[in-house]
Design an enzyme around this catalytic site. Structure first.
Site, PDB file in Angstrom:
ATOM      1  CG  ASP A 178      32.594  19.930 100.142  1.00 29.40           C
ATOM      2  OD1 ASP A 178      31.615  20.364  99.517  1.00 29.40           O
ATOM      3  OD2 ASP A 178      33.783  20.049  99.737  1.00 29.40           O
TER       4      ASP A 178
ATOM      5  CG  ASP B  50      34.803   7.586  74.884  1.00 30.13           C
ATOM      6  OD1 ASP B  50      35.056   7.597  76.095  1.00 30.13           O
ATOM      7  OD2 ASP B  50      33.818   6.984  74.402  1.00 30.13           O
TER       8      ASP B  50
ATOM      9  CG  HIS C 232      39.467   1.552  75.738  1.00 33.09           C
ATOM     10  ND1 HIS C 232      39.919   1.647  77.024  1.00 33.09           N
ATOM     11  CD2 HIS C 232      38.184   1.997  75.772  1.00 33.09           C
ATOM     12  CE1 HIS C 232      38.952   2.120  77.799  1.00 33.09           C
ATOM     13  NE2 HIS C 232      37.892   2.346  77.062  1.00 33.09           N
TER      14      HIS C 232
ATOM     15  CD  GLU D 229      30.918   1.405  72.080  1.00 34.66           C
ATOM     16  OE1 GLU D 229      31.226   0.966  73.190  1.00 34.66           O
ATOM     17  OE2 GLU D 229      30.877   2.620  71.819  1.00 34.66           O
TER      18      GLU D 229
ATOM     19  CE  LYS E 219      30.191   5.927  72.123  1.00 29.55           C
ATOM     20  NZ  LYS E 219      30.387   4.897  73.156  1.00 29.55           N
TER      21      LYS E 219
HETATM   22  C1  BG6 Z   1      34.499   3.440  77.653  1.00 24.63           C
HETATM   23  C2  BG6 Z   1      33.994   4.538  76.751  1.00 24.63           C
HETATM   24  O1  BG6 Z   1      35.788   3.731  78.116  1.00 24.63           O
HETATM   25  O2  BG6 Z   1      34.530   2.219  76.915  1.00 24.63           O
HETATM   26  C3  BG6 Z   1      32.637   4.206  76.173  1.00 24.63           C
HETATM   27  O3  BG6 Z   1      33.919   5.748  77.493  1.00 24.63           O
HETATM   28  C4  BG6 Z   1      32.669   2.836  75.507  1.00 24.63           C
HETATM   29  O4  BG6 Z   1      32.193   5.202  75.253  1.00 24.63           O
HETATM   30  C5  BG6 Z   1      33.266   1.809  76.460  1.00 24.63           C
HETATM   31  O5  BG6 Z   1      31.328   2.501  75.168  1.00 24.63           O
HETATM   32  C6  BG6 Z   1      33.431   0.455  75.789  1.00 24.63           C
HETATM   33  O6  BG6 Z   1      33.841  -0.496  76.726  1.00 24.63           O
HETATM   34  P1  BG6 Z   1      33.230  -1.960  76.740  1.00 24.63           P
HETATM   35  O7  BG6 Z   1      33.955  -2.687  77.801  1.00 24.63           O
HETATM   36  O8  BG6 Z   1      31.774  -1.805  77.016  1.00 24.63           O
HETATM   37  O9  BG6 Z   1      33.480  -2.511  75.369  1.00 24.63           O
END
Ligand code: BG6
Length: 460
Positions: free
Chosen positions: A85, A225, A230, A206, A316
């Site tokens: 743990d 997210d 990013h 995506e 998405k």
């Molecule tokens: C992640 C997200 O940080 O990046 C995901 O949580 C997303 O939702 C992903 O799909 C995309 O990253 P990559 O490298 O697959 O384009």
């Protein structure tokens, strides 16, 4: 940069999903390159032993591609396993034994942020803690206040220089190339500003949904997210000034300056969407208002970019999986050729993957024939298949070397939260869109003035 190589990697959350999908394939890749030959100490609270851990790593690698037995044998020879743990001092006693004489371990926290405080505190009591480095994963908080609190927790025991926050986008080959292209080509600099650039847009699309991560996604949504991290990081690389000198800090200083210049988002500059069927995903509320699509305009207050709109669109269940940037240049000042059919196609396009990585220049040329009619052409500056090196491989390798260049610094993380914080709790409409479409049509209005969204296509 503190360039001393680490002498052990301690992986908390070793039986989890992230380790399985990303970390073991990355470590294996490093072993194959001859860049990982330190102890790997896997820590988990699963009641496993080292043999079961080894089998899980093998399974992870087999799932990722074929196995080179010699490399696997090397990796498994470095493996140790500590079970227990994370709140129990005895677990850390066993970890201390496993670490032996290590002076400079990397502690990788692939665990939920709620577990950080007790784990970081226990790490700080280990005899090798003073030389240690901490690697943490996104999400770094869920808003500005929680990010600040997380940073306070980490800083209680570790200096900023010892903290490596992973945003895997920064480790992507294509994102590296974006920076390289910007700062190693003289022809770009004179046009890379408000005088020549009309607009900048980024689409991160995506073609799949939340893929069983409904419960997680309900807490997050597209803005938290991928936009806060990013996509804002990509904007920083596109918009930053050249770093003053080499090394990690001049570069991270310039990125922080970009974030400082971005105005906090407002409800007016945002369109949120949700794909039809999201509410039927496991773990998703029947009346969920969480966005699986977001489009927004970013205003950057800086000498270089004043008045140039930056747009972000992500979602998405869009028609394709691709991330693409389009930097559109202004029209020539006068129309020398009366060529009504053709809108000038002067642009720079960056395809950041996943299948293709490309940099292309859009231009107009004369069509052969009697009239002065034009044709659009694209010149490929580079076009390669996929990522040559996996982002995690690069980032873990860098953390072991102590190179923080590609990691998110505290000020940038907090500034990025500051940009989106205003819209997080805002009850703006969430428009439904069909899976496989380019999102709600409401998103088209904001960008109509600069020619509409550019949608990435399957590359030949
Ligand atoms: C992640 C997200 O940080 O990046 C995901 O949580 C997303 O939702 C992903 O799909 C995309 O990253 P990559 O490298 O697959 O384009």
């Amino acid at each position: 940069m503190d360039a001393v190589m680490s002498d052990a990697l301690v992986l908390f959350g070793a039986t989890g999903d992230l380790a399985y999908k990303k970390i073991y394939p990355a470590l294996y890749g490093l072993v194959r390159r001859g860049q990982f030959d330190i102890a790997l100490i896997c820590v988990a609270r699963s009641g496993w032993d080292v043999e079961r851990m080894r089998a899980r790593i093998r399974d992870s690698l087999e799932n990722h591609g074929s196995i080179d037995e010699a490399a696997f044998a090397k990796l498994s020879g470095m493996l140790r396993y500590v079970d227990g743990d994370y709140q129990d001092a005895a677990t850390f006693g066993r970890l201390c034994e496993a670490l032996g004489d290590a002076q400079k371990p990397v502690f990788y926290l692939a665990i939920p942020p709620s577990m950080f405080p007790p784990v970081v505190e226990s790490i700080s009591k280990l005899k090798c803690a003073a030389g240690g480095r901490i690697v943490v994963e996104k999400p770094f908080g869920r808003d500005l206040a929680s990010a600040q609190s997380l940073n306070r927790t980490l800083h209680k025991y570790f200096d900023e220089a010892a903290i490596f926050r992973i945003d895997h986008y920064l480790g992507k080959e294509a994102v590296q190339n974006l920076m390289y292209f910007r700062f190693s080509n003289t022809f770009l600099e004179p046009i890379w500003n408000r005088n020549y650039v009309k607009s900048v847009q980024i689409t991160m699309a995506e073609n799949f949904g939340v893929e069983g991560r409904g419960r997680f996604y309900e807490e997050v949504g597209a803005v938290r997210d991928v936009v806060q991290n990013h996509l804002l990081q990509v904007i920083a690389i596109l918009a930053m000034e050249p770093p003053v000198g080499a090394g990690s800090e001049p570069l991270r200083d310039e990125k922080a300056k970009v974030f400082r210049g971005i105005r906090p988002l407002t409800g007016h500059s945002l369109v949120r969407g949700q794909y039809r069927g999201y509410r039927n995903e496991p773990g998703v509320a029947a009346d969920s208002q969480v966005e699986t699509f977001a489009a927004m305009q970013i205003h950057l207050d800086s000498w270089r970019w004043e008045g140039v709109p930056f747009y972000i669109r992500t979602g998405k269940h869009l028609p394709i999986t691709a991330t693409e940037i389009l930097v559109t240049l202004r029209h020539p000042p006068q129309k020398v050729f009366v060529d009504v059919a053709l809108e000038p196609a002067n642009y720079v396009r960056f395809r950041l993957g996943p299948d293709q990585v490309a940099i292309a220049l859009g231009a107009n040329v004369k069509m052969p024939g009697t009239s002065m009619a034009g044709d659009r052409v694209e010149l490929h500056v580079c076009k390669v298949k996929g990522d040559e090196m996996d982002a995690y491989e690069r980032l873990i390798g860098d953390a072991i070397k102590g190179d923080a260049t590609l990691f998110a610094r505290q000020d940038s993380v907090e500034l990025a939260w500051h940009i989106v914080d205003t819209i997080l709790g805002m009850e703006t409409p969430v428009y439904e869109y069909e899976a496989g479409s380019w999102g709600p049509i409401e998103a088209n209005m904001m960008i109509a003035g600069v020619g509409g969204w550019h949608s990435p296509k399957r590359e030949a």
